[in-house]
Design a protein around this motif. Sequence first.
Motif, short mmCIF file in Angstrom:
data_model
loop_
_atom_site.label_atom_id
_atom_site.label_comp_id
_atom_site.label_asym_id
_atom_site.label_seq_id
_atom_site.Cartn_x
_atom_site.Cartn_y
_atom_site.Cartn_z
N PRO A 649 -35.59 -21.87 21.99
CA PRO A 649 -36.04 -20.62 21.38
C PRO A 649 -37.53 -20.64 20.99
N ASP A 650 -38.09 -21.84 20.83
CA ASP A 650 -39.50 -21.93 20.45
C ASP A 650 -40.43 -21.51 21.59
N THR A 651 -40.07 -21.90 22.81
CA THR A 651 -40.95 -21.64 23.94
C THR A 651 -40.39 -20.63 24.93
N GLY A 652 -39.08 -20.43 24.87
CA GLY A 652 -38.45 -19.53 25.84
C GLY A 652 -38.11 -20.21 27.16
N ARG A 653 -38.32 -21.51 27.26
CA ARG A 653 -38.03 -22.17 28.53
C ARG A 653 -36.53 -22.22 28.79
N PHE A 691 -38.75 -18.38 38.41
CA PHE A 691 -40.20 -18.47 38.56
C PHE A 691 -40.87 -17.38 39.39
N LEU A 711 -45.12 -18.77 41.73
CA LEU A 711 -44.59 -20.06 41.30
C LEU A 711 -43.39 -20.51 42.14
N ALA A 716 -39.59 -31.45 41.37
CA ALA A 716 -39.45 -31.81 39.96
C ALA A 716 -38.74 -30.73 39.14
N ASP A 717 -38.58 -29.55 39.70
CA ASP A 717 -37.90 -28.46 38.98
C ASP A 717 -36.42 -28.36 39.33
N GLN A 773 -39.08 -16.29 33.33
CA GLN A 773 -40.17 -17.16 32.88
C GLN A 773 -40.14 -17.25 31.36
N PRO A 774 -40.70 -18.32 30.81
CA PRO A 774 -40.60 -18.55 29.37
C PRO A 774 -41.06 -17.36 28.51
N ALA A 775 -42.17 -16.73 28.90
CA ALA A 775 -42.68 -15.63 28.06
C ALA A 775 -41.67 -14.49 28.00
N TRP A 778 -38.77 -15.57 25.73
CA TRP A 778 -39.20 -15.56 24.33
C TRP A 778 -39.21 -14.12 23.80
N ASN A 779 -39.70 -13.19 24.64
CA ASN A 779 -39.70 -11.78 24.23
C ASN A 779 -38.27 -11.27 24.03
#
Lengths: 786, 271
Positions: A649-653, A691, A711, A716-717, A773-775, A778-779
């Motif tokens: 929840p801090d970053t939205g990842r 992404f 993206l 690695a993902d 995406q994280p943003a 988060w929104n």
Amino acid sequence: MAVDYTTQTTGGIGDAVLRKEDRKFVTGEGRYVDDLKLPGMLHAAFVRSSFGHARITSIDATAALALPGVHAVLTHATLPVETGVLSASNPGGDVRHPEQAILAKEFARYVGEPVAMVIADDRYLARDGADLVHVEYDPLPVVVDAEQALEPGAPLVHAEYDSNLVKTLEHVTDGFDDAMAKASKVIKLRVDNQRLTPSAMETRGCIGDWQEATGEVTLYTSTQVAHFVRTFVSIVCGTSEAKVRVVTPDVGGGFGAKLNTYREEFAVCAASHVVGRPVKWIEDRTEAGVATIHGRAQVQYYEAGVTDEGRIVALKFDAVQNNGAYNMLLTPSISHLTLFMVPGLYDIQDISIRIRQTFTNTTPTDAYRGAGRPEATHGIERLMDAIADDLGIDAVEIRRRNFIQPDQFPYSSATGLVYDSGEYEMNLDKALELSDYAGFAARRAESEANGKYRGIGLSTYVEVCGLAPSAVTAALGIGAPGWEHSTVRLHPTGKATVITGTSPHGQGHATSWSQITQTELGIPFEDVEVIHGDTAFQPYGLGTYGSRSLAVGGIALYRSLGKVREKARELAAHLLECSMDDLEWTGSSWQVKGSPDRAKTIQELAYAGWTSASLPEGLEPVLEATTFHDPPNFTFPSGTHVCEVEIDPDTGRVEVLNYTAVDDCGNVINPLIVDGQVHGGVIQGLGQALFEETVYSEDGQMLTPTLVEYLVPSAADVPPMTLARTVTPSPSNPLGVKGIGEAGTIGASAAIVNAAVDALSGLGVRHIEMPMQPARIWNVIQEATS
Amino acid sequence: MIPSTLAYTKASSIDEAVAAVAAGAVPLSGGQSLMPMMRLRLAAPEAIVDLGGIPELVGICEDENEIAVGAMTIHREVAASELIRAHAGLVADAAAGIGSPQVRNRGTIGGSLGHADPHSDMPATLIAAGASVLVRGPNGERRILVEDLITTYLTTTLEPGEIITQVRIPKGDDHSAYAKFHRRAIDWTIVGVAICIGDDGVRAAATGVADRPVRLSAFEEVLNGGGSLDDAIARIAEGVEPHAGLDGSVEYKKHLLGVLARQAHAEASSR
């Protein structure tokens, strides 16, 4: 099942054989278009529109032509072609097909549209020359959003039409209104399937070589459909199809983006005609972002009429498909594939579908891995979760209640398809077991204790593969058939050449076709050479796309192998002085029943057929056979994918913790190749879910032209994956195969998004658009908690 | 890459490199920033001078007070340096996380500073570490604090003809860390926070929230005045000006500053 990554290098059908074509690729010995250098070859660069929509008022090439090493600057006025790019797609018969000139004619309608072509001694000079061509543009109003393009007063992409509508596809069952009226509840959902940029490792590229003395044209090009390209080059360039040769060297991926014929392919041929030397063009990565087709770009509005028990009794689907500025080879048919798959693997007999296709000032869209089916699957699978959520029914249970049942096959869908076979609950049960679905609550609690949201999501899908019965493609308004070609040729030494009309560009056909040949004809795997990709020696082939190669091309091969085996039998009977009925096939020889000492191996028969010293009356020399196989039906692979995500929840990842895929692609020729297809497909679906998004500004500028902004996931993902299979053989073909090339992509995005929505469901979140995406996440969390 | 025609020379000494740069050549170090810009023709230098043949620009050593890192030292070497890890863990953190292994095997510490991209990790960590650079030009050598080196996008206070030769990192007990956030596993940093807790107080700097790497002055002020971390984070976005983009809104990036500051502070305190 856990795969045994064996070192087995040869084998027959079903064996996990390492791919025989990989050595050259992993050692850098593959040969792609850009590796080819012809004597006297010149290089092309294209001047492309920097405006989303503009009138071209002048093109001044003086400075470019003054640059030493620049041979020519060609424009619409000077490029010798007969017509523009052609589309083979006309579903319903009245699709608007505006002219798509090879170089822009008066108007540029998207950023990246080719306006002029510079021919120079090398690639660098060509690019320098392109920078010196001065084009004056008179900017015009731009529309990039498909829904806005349909609004009254929207800027017209093509002024000759009264709107931006390309075509409306409609399909409504007779009982729909009554069924919807009887529903106890109607559940609505809007789903945006965002625009994507296919990103094959090898960008496009081509070399045109026009021989003035003979009129022969050779085009080397990175394509999935060499014969289509030949047909269209002959029409566009105004020459005999018999004088056009298209060569497809190694192709580094396509994903549907090379299932097309492009302006540059025609332009290098015509330019070669002008300058009298071969002309090469290699697309650079940034150019690929605007010059190669995009995928998806479909906005969907669902309305599901349901009973209190969660049975869907009526389904309404209203979508807008962004076709881009022009129709490419199959553009209008892609959302037609969506139409067919709207009900998914659910027994929904009353349906209302409307898909409005629009022109916009963007790069044209067309087939991209899954081509219309990922859009359908993502939407219906999001809808199923929304219904489950609304009615308070478990996401697994809502699917069970709506699945088509095994005893309903062959199943006639509300959209007119006949599903061949499937057992959807078997996929589901296996996936639930492998993913420890039952144990999820404990894992969620663990994440919560760490301040994270954890969710589990599933996606159950069916897709339509094996494109396609030719009568059906004709009925669907596609101006091309769906059969496939094969030739099997035995040499005097007992080795085999297989010529296939499919056009592998990563799929491993050399390996799979060798395995089929070993099993069906007894020629060892390592003695089989599979060749393709040159129209000079091949009969017409339709190419590789739509998960068709095995289910159509593989069956063409199977039938040719059978013909050779039968011819060998006739020859063996003659040589062994018995009747054909006295012979039995051992897997590699014909022998007199019960007498192993009286036998002829296939290699001996190949030699005897070549020497022709003693042939039975009427039998032609040489063991060779050709087949053009037209499939009687599509095939319908299915599966269940389950994944778990954890959201910070801090970053939205959104982190995908694990992924389970159970796929039914019918019988399997090579489990390693099937696993590889599922891995790659899932990663492409994950790319869309997390992404990837092709973004335009309102004025038509491309904001994601490079791999910095667009993206694509890397290794690695990729989450840990558990793969397994169920098998319901397709009754439509003798190998019982269905296809697996697109399944991973079709199943993946909904599983991942459903897991993320599940993770945030406690906050009241009901839907999330892609890419997550994280943003964005988060929104979503901020809005849900504020 | 399809650049315009250009002249290429490879310098074998610093003096030779300085002469070439003074004559207008663009210095090429690891090529991980300049080459992509040339590929896109955002940069079209008429001449480049390759610094890859100058032995004294490579390597890590120390004197009594500072670690000296040659400008052409690659990120992989910085990340692996026990000396740097011992005295300035945040610089090793940053070097270890730049791009991909391929980028870390080519990209250099000096190149990253000279390129001055506000999303590069190295500048903010070196600012927090209190590092300086030695630069050499036609008028000899001078020293610039990294904090005073970068003024805006792709712009430094280097004079014409000057190149960065060495990065000087103060030695001390290491209580430092760098925390960053990006989208894919290998990706450009959206926001990064570098924190160094030293004898003379806390220094902090950030990546990705302005047209240049910035000191987080208000955050430092609260902590150095004896305030709590929560209070410091409440003021961390004062003075920063992130841009909204496809990677996030202004609000999101300011929020990330706080999240990353908490991570970096915890890590730095634990070292």
